[in-house]
Scaffold this active site. Structure first.
Site, PDB file in Angstrom:
ATOM      1  N   SER A 159     -14.305  50.543 -47.118  1.00 42.53           N
ATOM      2  CA  SER A 159     -12.927  50.347 -47.569  1.00 42.53           C
ATOM      3  C   SER A 159     -12.646  48.909 -48.034  1.00 42.53           C
ATOM      4  O   SER A 159     -13.257  48.454 -48.990  1.00 42.53           O
ATOM      5  CB  SER A 159     -11.990  50.784 -46.434  1.00 42.53           C
ATOM      6  OG  SER A 159     -10.692  50.862 -46.884  1.00 42.53           O
ATOM      7  N   HIS A 364     -11.166  59.232 -45.044  1.00 39.99           N
ATOM      8  CA  HIS A 364     -11.391  57.797 -45.136  1.00 39.99           C
ATOM      9  C   HIS A 364     -12.018  57.202 -43.876  1.00 39.99           C
ATOM     10  O   HIS A 364     -12.825  56.276 -43.967  1.00 39.99           O
ATOM     11  CB  HIS A 364     -10.048  57.112 -45.418  1.00 39.99           C
ATOM     12  CG  HIS A 364     -10.196  55.726 -45.969  1.00 39.99           C
ATOM     13  ND1 HIS A 364     -10.683  55.478 -47.229  1.00 39.99           N
ATOM     14  CD2 HIS A 364      -9.932  54.511 -45.433  1.00 39.99           C
ATOM     15  CE1 HIS A 364     -10.704  54.168 -47.452  1.00 39.99           C
ATOM     16  NE2 HIS A 364     -10.253  53.557 -46.373  1.00 39.99           N
TER      17      HIS A 364
END
Ligand code: NAG
Ligand code: NAG
Ligand code: NAG
Ligand code: NAG
Ligand code: NAG
Ligand code: NAG
Length: 389
Positions: A159, A364
């Site tokens: 990320s 995620h």
């Protein structure tokens, strides 16, 4: 005193047993590494060019060369080890990799500076992912290369950690030779295709920012803050905390995938996460969304002229990225969207390797927290590491 203190300690222990709090929620990176078989773990202080003191963990391995792990926003190196024997850090260490796990400025392990005080100097919090890429990352990379007497290494980032790498490799292209391969998990450069509720929150970003600024809040979800203690208190209350915080609070933003992050493990995570960041980090991402550009921080026209000699911030020049890059993407990742990764892919000068993970619900956080990373994710990671051996 000597009678009272042990009494208190056992009361606390008793309470946590009653609450059924898993031991791993209380252990830091070093203690987890020791518990899972690597007592030789080290913690180093790395000082950046602009004075931030970062903690860089190291699990020494002699066979397969150094690899840096870099976490996402409001996160820390802990995410790479909280799964214990099934975590990436321990799995790599068991295979003989020389594992380094970084912490970017402002998180719980890197809340230090040679002269700025995070509690009293707002200037400490004047940073975002650009500073993570421009200063933090090269300080860690140079420290690792120097300590291992190597000229290049490999990196695995999650990320915001990937954003920092894209910034570094664009702004300081000489690092393309030092980082010979980057495995980007849930890569983030563009946010053009996010959908509600992520896009709704980002639309409201400027108002939220004005509000937080008016309260003088520069640190967001700091690990040692009352706000975080409250979050932990509520969110680690068994199945209620799990439903309230993970299912209702987090899943809509990162993708709904309850089976891979189970209630008891969620309690472990709540002992480690969130680990703190700056308000400016969030504002810069908000600008990426609002301006639909992967570009420098927008200070407003006048300041932009002073800093960039341009009315608007320049785009990061992704054509500078010549290192080997692999992009690994989840089908149900509501932050790193497939279409946004496609934009990034089209702008890199060398066709990156690209993996769309098989599970339909992979989100995620599954890249660092899922209970079956070893099945769906690690084989790709080890194959890329081997390719760039
Ligand atoms: C981890 O915890 C141990 C035991 O409390 C402590 O001595 C050590 O300083 C901690 N390490 C870091 C990096 O916070
Ligand atoms: C590299 O490591 C050596 C010791 O091995 C040390 O003397 C030197 O200062 C280091 N250089 C940098 C740039 O960190
Ligand atoms: C580091 O590498 C250089 C050449 O690559 C070698 O001459 C030197 O002895 C090495 N130093 C250490 C401490 O291994
Ligand atoms: C990419 O990886 C290969 C090994 O497969 C290596 O020889 C090459 O130097 C790397 N390229 C860059 C630009 O680091
Ligand atoms: C997250 O993205 C997936 C895939 O695009 C979508 O099906 C799902 O509805 C999204 N979740 C939320 C809460 O918006
Ligand atoms: C971006 O980098 C490329 C490759 O080095 C260079 O040719 C180009 O001029 C740069 N673009 C800008 C806008 O600086």
């Amino acid at each position: 005193m000597s009678l009272v203190l042990p009494g208190l300690t056992s009361l606390v222990t008793l309470l946590s047993v009653l609450e059924n709090q898993p031991e791993d929620s209380r252990l830091n990176f070093t203690e987890l590494a020791i518990k899972y078989g690597h007592p030789n773990v080290e913690a180093h202080d790395v000082v950046t060019e602009d004075g931030y003191i970062l903690t860089l963990f190291h699990i020494p391995g002699k066979i397969k060369g150094p690899v840096l792990l870099l976490h996402g926003i409001v996160d820390s190196a802990d995410s790479f080890i909280v799964r214990g024997t099934k975590s990436l850090a321990i799995t790599m260490a068991n295979k003989g990799y020389d594992v380094w796990a970084g912490n970017t400025r402002g998180n719980k392990y890197s809340r230090r500076h040679i002269y700025l005080d995070p509690d009293t100097d707002p200037e400490f919090w004047n940073f975002g992912f650009e500073e993570n890429g421009y200063y933090d990352l090269p300080a860690m990379v140079d420290f690792i290369l120097n300590s291992t007497n190597q000229t290049s290494m490999r990196s695995i980032a999650h990320s915001q950690g990937t954003t920092a790498h894209f910034v570094l490799l664009s702004m300081r292209p000489e690092y393309n030779e030092k980082i010979r391969g980057l495995i980007a998990l849930a890569p983030i450069a563009f946010l053009n295709n996010v959908i509600p509720p992520v896009s709704t929150l980002l639309e409201l970003g400027p108002e939220i920012d004005v509000f937080l600024a008016s309260l003088g809040i520069n640190e967001i979800l700091g690990y040692y803050s009352a706000a975080r203690e409250l979050v932990e208190l509520i969110c680690s209350q068994g199945i209620i905390g799990y439903d309230l915080c993970f299912i209702l609070g987090v899943s809509p933003f990162v993708g709904f995938d309850p089976t891979r992050i189970e209630p008891l493990f969620w309690e472990v995570i709540m002992g480690h996460y969130p680990a703190g960041t700056s308000r400016k980090s969030l504002v810069h991402y908000d600008q990426v969304f609002l301006r639909k550009q992967f570009a420098g921080y927008d200070y407003g026209r006048t300041e932009n002229f002073r800093i960039y000699h341009l009315p608007v911030p320049p785009d990061y020049n992704l054509t500078q990225i010549t290192a080997n890059v692999s992009l690994i993407v989840g089908k149900n990742d509501n932050l790193s969207r497939i279409k946004d990764v496609d934009i990034l892919r089209s702008l890199l000068p060398r066709e990156p390797q690209y993996v769309l993970l098989k599970p339909r619900l992979w989100n995620h956080y599954d890249f660092v927290w899922a209970n079956d990373m070893d099945v769906w994710l690690f084989p790709y990671i080890f194959s890329f590491l081997k390719e760039w051996a």
